[in-house]
Design an enzyme around this catalytic site. Structure first.
Site, PDB file in Angstrom:
ATOM      1  CB  THR A 189       0.145   0.660   5.141  1.00  0.00           C
ATOM      2  OG1 THR A 189       0.508  -0.623   4.601  1.00  0.00           O
ATOM      3  CG2 THR A 189       1.261   1.147   6.051  1.00  0.00           C
ATOM      4  CB  THR A 191      -0.939   0.024   1.239  1.00  0.00           C
ATOM      5  OG1 THR A 191      -1.856  -1.051   1.123  1.00  0.00           O
ATOM      6  CG2 THR A 191      -1.712   1.307   1.362  1.00  0.00           C
TER       7      THR A 191
HETATM    8  N1  ASP Z   1      -4.472  -2.123   4.076  1.00  0.00           N
HETATM    9  C1  ASP Z   1      -4.388  -2.807   2.818  1.00  0.00           C
HETATM   10  C2  ASP Z   1      -5.535  -3.779   2.673  1.00  0.00           C
HETATM   11  O1  ASP Z   1      -5.891  -4.431   3.631  1.00  0.00           O
HETATM   12  C3  ASP Z   1      -3.124  -3.575   2.680  1.00  0.00           C
HETATM   13  C4  ASP Z   1      -1.887  -2.931   3.198  1.00  0.00           C
HETATM   14  O2  ASP Z   1      -1.860  -1.794   3.592  1.00  0.00           O
HETATM   15  O3  ASP Z   1      -0.873  -3.595   3.191  1.00  0.00           O
HETATM   16  O4  ASP Z   1      -6.053  -3.902   1.588  1.00  0.00           O
END
Ligand code: ASP
Length: 331
Positions: A249, A199
């Protein structure tokens, strides 16, 4: 004082697992995104333009799980989520599950500025982007070998994985029609193949005191059933108001249940906490003990930034007016 902060994902990023050459690539990509955003702020651009541009720069880089480097779904597609929010107006726009838009963050901004809606999803969101002339890309554009390999692993394991950033040593080659593929030092080596996150996001305060936040992701490898994470959920993965701008994230389901980004704003408003203290509570006292691994970046009305995470590392950077750029990966 104007300032910005960016992230390229939090997760298991062990120092030993990143080859120096690959670490340099990550650092260079973060520095480039920071420079793009900083120059805009210095030249008088709005916080909104700054966060959009910084996120676009990271979306175009195949190292991060957003835009061009997005992870694969169970069916072998890419379904990307993004959100943007302006602190001074609290207007927001988001897209979920877009498959063709080169820069999902631009589509999110279109939703905010050209429609009466906040969140559009799947073919409808791609259609809006098409109608407004945003660049669309064929599926090949979003293909990277390391993400493809991660999907094969996840399919073998039979579960969904947070496989976002950390294309460690991974050949990030992109199939035709793209020109020169990215070259990496050697085959993928992952510190923890079950937990890698990505992300990308940016938060900024402009010269006029406005705040903005933007976040973009490919979500989780092997995700099914049109799963949507926290990124495009306003208040969960992305938030901006007059007090703070936040981009998260991590494992999205935890951030949604914690209403993580908005919780920072609430702690500041109702408990009068500083940005740093509010972010620390959300990341370390609330998400962490629950199992919600990840982090966030935040900025307040005075331009203070904080970048806490409860995972092993987080690709991150910040720069304040007149200061030097700071880029970091590990704790
Ligand atoms: N938060 C994002 C999701 O769950 C993934 C991430 O930030 O790594 O889609």
């Amino acid at each position: 004082m104007f300032a910005l902060a960016i992230h390229g994902g939090a997760g298991t990023i062990a120092r030993a697992s990143l080859k120096p050459a690959d670490e340099m690539r990550y650092r260079a990509a973060l520095e480039a995104a920071l420079a793009t955003g900083y120059d805009l702020l210095r030249d008088g651009a709005s916080a909104l333009d700054c966060v959009e541009a910084a996120v676009r720069s990271l979306e175009d880089c195949p190292l991060f799980n957003a835009g061009r480097g997005a992870v694969f779904t169970h069916e072998g597609h890419h379904e990307m989520d993004a959100a943007i929010m302006a602190g001074h107006t609290r207007l927001a726009g988001a897209v979920a599950g877009v498959r063709q838009v080169q820069n999902p963050i631009r589509a999110a901004r279109l939703v905010m500025e050209k429609t009466e809606h906040v969140l559009l999803a799947y073919p409808g969101a791609d259609e809006l982007a098409r109608e407004h002339g945003l660049p669309l890309q064929p599926v090949e554009y979003f293909f990277t070998q390391h993400r493809h390999d991660q999907l094969q692993e996840a399919l073998r394991e039979g579960r969904m994985r947070l496989d976002h950033s950390q294309a460690v040593g991974a050949g990030s080659q992109v199939v035709a029609p793209l020109e020169e593929p990215e070259k990496f030092s050697e085959a993928p080596v992952f510190a923890d193949p079950n937990w890698k996150k990505g992300t990308v996001g940016a938060v900024a305060r402009d010269q006029f005191g406005n705040l903005a936040a933007a976040t973009s992701t490919g979500g989780m490898t092997n995700k099914r059933y049109a799963r949507i994470g926290d990124t495009p959920i306003i208040g969960a993965g992305t938030w901006a108001d007059a007090r703070c701008a936040i981009s998260c994230t991590g494992h999205g389901e935890y951030f949604i249940r914690a209403v993580a980004a908005y919780d920072v704003a609430c702690l500041m408003e109702y408990k009068n906490l500083s940005l740093e203290e509010a972010c620390r509570i959300v990341v370390h006292d609330k998400l962490g003990p629950d199992g919600g691994e990840g982090g966030l970046i935040g900025i307040d009305a005075a331009g203070n930034v904080t970048l806490p995470f409860n995972s092993e590392g987080m690709y991150r950077g910040s720069r304040a007016e007149g200061g030097e750029p700071i880029v970091a990966i590990y704790k």
